[in-house]
Design a protein around this motif. Structure first.
Motif, PDB file in Angstrom:
ATOM      1  N   ASP A 125       0.834  -1.199   0.000  1.00 39.52           N
ATOM      2  CA  ASP A 125       0.000   0.000   0.000  1.00 39.52           C
ATOM      3  C   ASP A 125       0.872   1.255   0.000  1.00 39.52           C
ATOM      4  OD1 ASP A 125      -2.507   1.239  -0.088  1.00 39.52           O
ATOM      5  OD2 ASP A 125      -2.630   1.388   2.101  1.00 39.52           O
ATOM      6  N   VAL A 126       1.795   1.319  -0.982  1.00 40.06           N
ATOM      7  CA  VAL A 126       2.787   2.390  -1.065  1.00 40.06           C
ATOM      8  C   VAL A 126       2.349   3.438  -2.085  1.00 40.06           C
ATOM      9  CG1 VAL A 126       5.188   2.964  -1.614  1.00 40.06           C
ATOM     10  CG2 VAL A 126       4.650   0.791  -0.490  1.00 40.06           C
ATOM     11  N   ARG A 127       2.333   4.667  -1.627  1.00 42.68           N
ATOM     12  CA  ARG A 127       2.093   5.812  -2.505  1.00 42.68           C
ATOM     13  C   ARG A 127       3.457   6.290  -2.990  1.00 42.68           C
ATOM     14  NH1 ARG A 127      -1.870  10.806  -1.087  1.00 42.68           N
ATOM     15  NH2 ARG A 127      -1.783  11.758  -3.149  1.00 42.68           N
ATOM     16  N   VAL A 128       3.641   6.381  -4.302  1.00 44.75           N
ATOM     17  CA  VAL A 128       4.934   6.715  -4.903  1.00 44.75           C
ATOM     18  C   VAL A 128       4.919   8.152  -5.427  1.00 44.75           C
ATOM     19  CG1 VAL A 128       6.555   6.129  -6.758  1.00 44.75           C
ATOM     20  CG2 VAL A 128       5.336   4.311  -5.554  1.00 44.75           C
ATOM     21  N   HIS A 129       5.999   8.864  -5.142  1.00 43.21           N
ATOM     22  CA  HIS A 129       6.225  10.212  -5.677  1.00 43.21           C
ATOM     23  C   HIS A 129       7.649  10.268  -6.225  1.00 43.21           C
ATOM     24  CE1 HIS A 129       2.673  12.177  -3.941  1.00 43.21           C
ATOM     25  NE2 HIS A 129       2.902  11.469  -2.848  1.00 43.21           N
ATOM     26  N   PHE A 130       7.853  11.147  -7.180  1.00 41.58           N
ATOM     27  CA  PHE A 130       9.197  11.423  -7.689  1.00 41.58           C
ATOM     28  C   PHE A 130       9.477  12.900  -7.484  1.00 41.58           C
ATOM     29  CE2 PHE A 130       7.806   7.656  -9.812  1.00 41.58           C
ATOM     30  CZ  PHE A 130       8.939   6.870  -9.882  1.00 41.58           C
ATOM     31  N   THR A 154       2.740   7.361 -10.239  1.00 44.48           N
ATOM     32  CA  THR A 154       2.300   8.311  -9.208  1.00 44.48           C
ATOM     33  C   THR A 154       0.780   8.349  -9.157  1.00 44.48           C
ATOM     34  OG1 THR A 154       4.314   9.628  -9.437  1.00 44.48           O
ATOM     35  CG2 THR A 154       2.399  10.723  -8.453  1.00 44.48           C
ATOM     36  N   THR A 155       0.153   8.414 -10.314  1.00 44.95           N
ATOM     37  CA  THR A 155      -1.312   8.414 -10.380  1.00 44.95           C
ATOM     38  C   THR A 155      -1.877   7.077  -9.917  1.00 44.95           C
ATOM     39  OG1 THR A 155      -1.285  10.006 -12.195  1.00 44.95           O
ATOM     40  CG2 THR A 155      -3.300   8.690 -11.920  1.00 44.95           C
ATOM     41  N   GLN A 156      -1.279   5.999 -10.383  1.00 38.55           N
ATOM     42  CA  GLN A 156      -1.754   4.658 -10.052  1.00 38.55           C
ATOM     43  C   GLN A 156      -1.712   4.385  -8.547  1.00 38.55           C
ATOM     44  OE1 GLN A 156       0.184   1.568 -12.345  1.00 38.55           O
ATOM     45  NE2 GLN A 156      -0.292   0.014 -10.823  1.00 38.55           N
ATOM     46  N   ARG A 161      -2.284   4.481   0.929  1.00 38.31           N
ATOM     47  CA  ARG A 161      -2.173   5.370   2.084  1.00 38.31           C
ATOM     48  C   ARG A 161      -1.256   4.887   3.201  1.00 38.31           C
ATOM     49  NH1 ARG A 161      -3.607   9.483  -0.383  1.00 38.31           N
ATOM     50  NH2 ARG A 161      -5.773   9.761  -0.897  1.00 38.31           N
ATOM     51  N   LYS A 162      -0.899   3.632   3.236  1.00 40.83           N
ATOM     52  CA  LYS A 162      -0.151   3.122   4.387  1.00 40.83           C
ATOM     53  C   LYS A 162       1.288   3.643   4.430  1.00 40.83           C
ATOM     54  CE  LYS A 162       0.640  -1.024   7.070  1.00 40.83           C
ATOM     55  NZ  LYS A 162       0.430  -2.463   7.164  1.00 40.83           N
ATOM     56  N   HIS A 163       1.958   3.669   3.269  1.00 43.87           N
ATOM     57  CA  HIS A 163       3.360   4.085   3.200  1.00 43.87           C
ATOM     58  C   HIS A 163       3.551   5.056   2.049  1.00 43.87           C
ATOM     59  CE1 HIS A 163       4.372   0.899   6.011  1.00 43.87           C
ATOM     60  NE2 HIS A 163       3.741   0.042   5.231  1.00 43.87           N
ATOM     61  N   SER A 164       4.629   5.835   2.131  1.00 39.13           N
ATOM     62  CA  SER A 164       5.017   6.730   1.041  1.00 39.13           C
ATOM     63  C   SER A 164       6.475   6.478   0.701  1.00 39.13           C
ATOM     64  CB  SER A 164       4.850   8.193   1.440  1.00 39.13           C
ATOM     65  OG  SER A 164       3.495   8.515   1.613  1.00 39.13           O
ATOM     66  N   LEU A 165       6.758   6.520  -0.592  1.00 43.33           N
ATOM     67  CA  LEU A 165       8.112   6.317  -1.089  1.00 43.33           C
ATOM     68  C   LEU A 165       8.402   7.455  -2.052  1.00 43.33           C
ATOM     69  CD1 LEU A 165      10.647   4.592  -1.295  1.00 43.33           C
ATOM     70  CD2 LEU A 165       9.416   3.070  -2.837  1.00 43.33           C
ATOM     71  N   LEU A 166       9.394   8.259  -1.721  1.00 39.95           N
ATOM     72  CA  LEU A 166       9.753   9.412  -2.535  1.00 39.95           C
ATOM     73  C   LEU A 166      11.093   9.146  -3.194  1.00 39.95           C
ATOM     74  CD1 LEU A 166       8.083  10.431   0.119  1.00 39.95           C
ATOM     75  CD2 LEU A 166       8.563  12.654  -0.870  1.00 39.95           C
ATOM     76  N   TYR A 167      11.070   8.976  -4.516  1.00 35.67           N
ATOM     77  CA  TYR A 167      12.287   8.713  -5.282  1.00 35.67           C
ATOM     78  C   TYR A 167      12.870  10.032  -5.780  1.00 35.67           C
ATOM     79  CZ  TYR A 167      11.045   3.726  -5.825  1.00 35.67           C
ATOM     80  OH  TYR A 167      10.748   2.397  -5.620  1.00 35.67           O
ATOM     81  N   THR A 175      15.266  18.552   0.379  1.00 43.82           N
ATOM     82  CA  THR A 175      14.367  19.275   1.270  1.00 43.82           C
ATOM     83  C   THR A 175      13.469  20.215   0.486  1.00 43.82           C
ATOM     84  OG1 THR A 175      16.077  19.175   2.971  1.00 43.82           O
ATOM     85  CG2 THR A 175      14.280  20.732   3.321  1.00 43.82           C
ATOM     86  N   GLU A 176      14.067  20.981  -0.426  1.00 44.55           N
ATOM     87  CA  GLU A 176      13.288  21.916  -1.224  1.00 44.55           C
ATOM     88  C   GLU A 176      12.293  21.189  -2.123  1.00 44.55           C
ATOM     89  OE1 GLU A 176      14.200  24.824  -4.960  1.00 44.55           O
ATOM     90  OE2 GLU A 176      15.570  24.973  -3.253  1.00 44.55           O
ATOM     91  N   ALA A 177      12.746  20.133  -2.763  1.00 44.82           N
ATOM     92  CA  ALA A 177      11.876  19.385  -3.676  1.00 44.82           C
ATOM     93  C   ALA A 177      10.708  18.731  -2.934  1.00 44.82           C
ATOM     94  CB  ALA A 177      12.684  18.330  -4.422  1.00 44.82           C
ATOM     95  N   ILE A 178      10.969  18.181  -1.771  1.00 45.32           N
ATOM     96  CA  ILE A 178       9.910  17.518  -1.005  1.00 45.32           C
ATOM     97  C   ILE A 178       8.923  18.550  -0.454  1.00 45.32           C
ATOM     98  CG2 ILE A 178       9.439  16.140   1.056  1.00 45.32           C
ATOM     99  CD1 ILE A 178      12.126  14.708   0.402  1.00 45.32           C
ATOM    100  N   ALA A 179       9.424  19.728  -0.092  1.00 45.76           N
ATOM    101  CA  ALA A 179       8.538  20.789   0.374  1.00 45.76           C
ATOM    102  C   ALA A 179       7.563  21.186  -0.718  1.00 45.76           C
ATOM    103  CB  ALA A 179       9.352  21.987   0.825  1.00 45.76           C
ATOM    104  N   GLN A 180       8.000  21.158  -1.970  1.00 48.87           N
ATOM    105  CA  GLN A 180       7.113  21.476  -3.097  1.00 48.87           C
ATOM    106  C   GLN A 180       6.036  20.412  -3.272  1.00 48.87           C
ATOM    107  OE1 GLN A 180       9.687  22.022  -6.455  1.00 48.87           O
ATOM    108  NE2 GLN A 180      10.466  23.979  -5.725  1.00 48.87           N
ATOM    109  N   LEU A 181       6.329  19.165  -2.894  1.00 51.42           N
ATOM    110  CA  LEU A 181       5.330  18.101  -2.997  1.00 51.42           C
ATOM    111  C   LEU A 181       4.255  18.232  -1.935  1.00 51.42           C
ATOM    112  CD1 LEU A 181       7.527  14.929  -3.620  1.00 51.42           C
ATOM    113  CD2 LEU A 181       5.963  16.016  -5.234  1.00 51.42           C
ATOM    114  N   SER A 182       4.569  18.866  -0.819  1.00 54.24           N
ATOM    115  CA  SER A 182       3.646  18.958   0.307  1.00 54.24           C
ATOM    116  C   SER A 182       2.494  19.893   0.026  1.00 54.24           C
ATOM    117  CB  SER A 182       4.373  19.440   1.557  1.00 54.24           C
ATOM    118  OG  SER A 182       5.404  18.537   1.864  1.00 54.24           O
TER     119      SER A 182
END
Length: 182
Positions: A125-130, A154-156, A161-167, A175-182
């Motif tokens: 149940d991993v939500r993936v972001h790049f 990412t859409t799929q 909701r259980k886990h998130s994986l940010l590649y 830090t800056e890139a992840i802040a933009q995802l938030s």
């Protein structure tokens, strides 16, 4: 919980007592350490295939790396980590030139469409972001389809909701890139 894989490896080395006071690997243990980490994170699969025919080495490496990443992520999630930040491709890849990119370019999309990864995302149940500058770097190149692959997974996984994986892909400042995802 957030964890960077590089920090995890440093912590692991420190816990094993194989790092000196300033973070350097003790020379006499370097070879043994590399082999043990390969066995731990990539399994015997990579080591078994290290001496196979030249044409099979790249595929064996891809499969072993895929399995190693998945095992590592599973371990982290099973130990209570909810989010993992994993910088996987640095911008130095682009500086190696078009010949190198032609060899590695297609394999970058495996994070999005390799059956083992997609099954893992579903099973855990991993939500993936790049994150990173991959859109800018891949626009108007032969690797533009990688953007679509990343967007697709990412859409799929957007309802997971259980886990998130940010590649991280060509990300100089996580830090800056992840802040933009938030």
């Amino acid at each position: 919980h957030l964890v960077r894989l590089s920090q995890l490896l440093v912590l692991l080395l420190q816990l094993l007592g194989l790092r000196g006071a300033h973070g350097e690997v003790r020379q006499e243990q370097d070879h043994l350490l590399r082999r043990e980490l390969l066995e731990l994170f990539l399994g015997e699969h990579l080591l078994e295939h290290a001496h196979t025919a030249q044409q099979n080495q790249a595929q064996a490496y891809i499969e072993a790396t895929t399995e190693g990443y998945i095992r590592l992520f599973q371990m982290l999630f099973e130990h209570g980590f909810e989010t993992v930040i994993a910088p996987v491709f640095g911008s130095e890849i682009l500086r190696r030139g078009p010949e190198y990119m032609s060899q590695i370019g297609a394999s970058m999309g495996l994070l999005a469409d390799h059956p083992k990864f997609t099954s893992f995302y579903t099973d855990y149940d991993v939500r993936v972001h790049f994150y990173g500058d991959y859109r800018k770097e891949f626009s108007n190149t032969p690797y533009h389809s990688i953007i679509e692959q990343f967007d697709g997974i990412t859409t799929q996984t957007s309802t997971n909701r259980k886990h998130s994986l940010l590649y991280g892909v060509f990300a100089s400042d996580a830090t800056e890139a992840i802040a933009q995802l938030s």
